[in-house]
Design an enzyme around this catalytic site. Structure first.
Site, PDB file in Angstrom:
ATOM      1  N   ARG A   1      56.503  12.024  34.199  1.00  0.00           N
ATOM      2  CA  ARG A   1      57.751  12.106  34.965  1.00  0.00           C
ATOM      3  C   ARG A   1      58.220  10.718  35.383  1.00  0.00           C
ATOM      4  O   ARG A   1      59.395  10.408  35.366  1.00  0.00           O
ATOM      5  CB  ARG A   1      57.547  12.956  36.216  1.00  0.00           C
ATOM      6  CG  ARG A   1      57.710  14.426  35.956  1.00  0.00           C
ATOM      7  CD  ARG A   1      57.701  15.211  37.252  1.00  0.00           C
ATOM      8  NE  ARG A   1      57.541  16.623  36.972  1.00  0.00           N
ATOM      9  CZ  ARG A   1      58.541  17.467  36.712  1.00  0.00           C
ATOM     10  NH1 ARG A   1      59.779  17.056  36.717  1.00  0.00           N
ATOM     11  NH2 ARG A   1      58.302  18.725  36.451  1.00  0.00           N
TER      12      ARG A   1
ATOM     13  N   HIS B   1      73.763  22.981  45.439  1.00  0.00           N
ATOM     14  CA  HIS B   1      72.851  24.113  45.300  1.00  0.00           C
ATOM     15  C   HIS B   1      73.644  25.407  45.522  1.00  0.00           C
ATOM     16  O   HIS B   1      74.408  25.510  46.493  1.00  0.00           O
ATOM     17  CB  HIS B   1      71.729  24.000  46.341  1.00  0.00           C
ATOM     18  CG  HIS B   1      70.786  25.146  46.283  1.00  0.00           C
ATOM     19  ND1 HIS B   1      69.852  25.279  45.273  1.00  0.00           N
ATOM     20  CD2 HIS B   1      70.635  26.233  47.083  1.00  0.00           C
ATOM     21  CE1 HIS B   1      69.179  26.404  45.464  1.00  0.00           C
ATOM     22  NE2 HIS B   1      69.633  27.004  46.546  1.00  0.00           N
TER      23      HIS B   1
HETATM   24  C1  GRF Z   1      75.629  25.220  39.559  1.00  0.00           C
HETATM   25  O1  GRF Z   1      75.585  26.557  39.970  1.00  0.00           O
HETATM   26  C2  GRF Z   1      74.969  24.352  40.581  1.00  0.00           C
HETATM   27  O2  GRF Z   1      75.090  24.818  41.886  1.00  0.00           O
HETATM   28  C3  GRF Z   1      73.532  24.378  40.164  1.00  0.00           C
HETATM   29  O3  GRF Z   1      73.549  24.416  38.773  1.00  0.00           O
HETATM   30  C4  GRF Z   1      74.778  24.982  38.325  1.00  0.00           C
HETATM   31  C5  GRF Z   1      75.384  23.988  37.394  1.00  0.00           C
HETATM   32  O4  GRF Z   1      76.504  24.493  36.732  1.00  0.00           O
HETATM   33  N1  GRF Z   1      72.830  23.250  40.714  1.00  0.00           N
HETATM   34  P1  GRF Z   1      77.418  23.505  35.882  1.00  0.00           P
HETATM   35  O5  GRF Z   1      76.523  22.877  34.808  1.00  0.00           O
HETATM   36  O6  GRF Z   1      77.986  22.493  36.794  1.00  0.00           O
HETATM   37  O7  GRF Z   1      78.456  24.384  35.258  1.00  0.00           O
END
Ligand code: GRF
Length: 193
Positions: free
Chosen positions: A68, A112
């Site tokens: 990582r 999130h």
């Molecule tokens: C979103 O729901 C975000 O909240 C989460 O991952 C998803 C990403 O979607 N962290 P996108 O790739 O921006 O369409």
């Protein structure tokens, strides 16, 4: 005029939040300028969309690195080569280690799909439906060493309606994310300028 903050957006997939951020920048009067979109997966659909906005793209494939930390050193070098000042995680599906987080503390944010501190981690929409909450949404927060535990910047709320399925609720939250994330980035970068 003050210079916009040079940002990188990290993605792993479709990149719809990334598009909303690039659209906000394109609309003008925005204190952040995306200088590179970085994906950890070469087939992330968002890479093509970033290129359509004329934004530089880079792939740092975690599978190419033995640890990582080695992966994160490569990410960090990529950021340095673009003089990045601020990092925006937008659907980036790798957990970052304290090594990276400490280097970007206060300059690293995530979105999130839940109203933190409720439902950290994965499958937030299914868990919200199962818990029977009447309100759900999304949170923009600083990234710290925990999983979805960093200081909250902004939240966007949506109702949970009778008959909602996971897909319907996810779509409602995602639409809210697309307004929330540009708003949060604007707020933070205006303070950093
Ligand atoms: C979103 O729901 C975000 O909240 C989460 O991952 C998803 C990403 O979607 N962290 P996108 O790739 O921006 O369409």
């Amino acid at each position: 005029m003050t210079q916009p903050i040079k940002t990188a957006i990290f993605i792993s997939g479709r990149g719809s939040n990334m598009v909303s951020l690039l659209e906000a920048e394109r609309a003008g009067n925005f204190p952040a300028h995306c200088v590179v979109v970085v994906a950890n997966t070469p087939d992330a659909a968002g890479l093509q969309k970033a290129a359509e906005f004329g934004v530089a793209t880079a792939v740092v494939n975690h599978k190419d690195y033995p640890t990582r930390e080695a992966f994160e050193h490569a990410l960090h070098s990529e950021l340095q080569s673009h003089n990045v000042e601020f990092v925006v995680l937008a659907g980036f599906m790798r957990v970052l280690t304290p090594w990276f987080i400490s280097r970007w503390r206060g300059k690293l944010i995530n979105i999130h799909p839940a109203l933190l501190p409720a439902f950290p981690g994965l499958n937030t929409h299914a868990r919200a439906l199962e818990a029977g909450v009447s309100e759900h949404g999304a949170t923009v927060h600083f990234v710290d060493e925990g999983v979805d535990t960093g200081a909250i910047i902004l939240q966007g709320r949506v109702p949970v309606l009778k008959g909602d399925t996971e897909a319907i609720l996810a779509a409602r939250v995602l639409a809210a994310e697309h307004t929330l994330y540009p708003e949060a980035l604007k707020l933070i970068c205006a303070q950093l300028q």
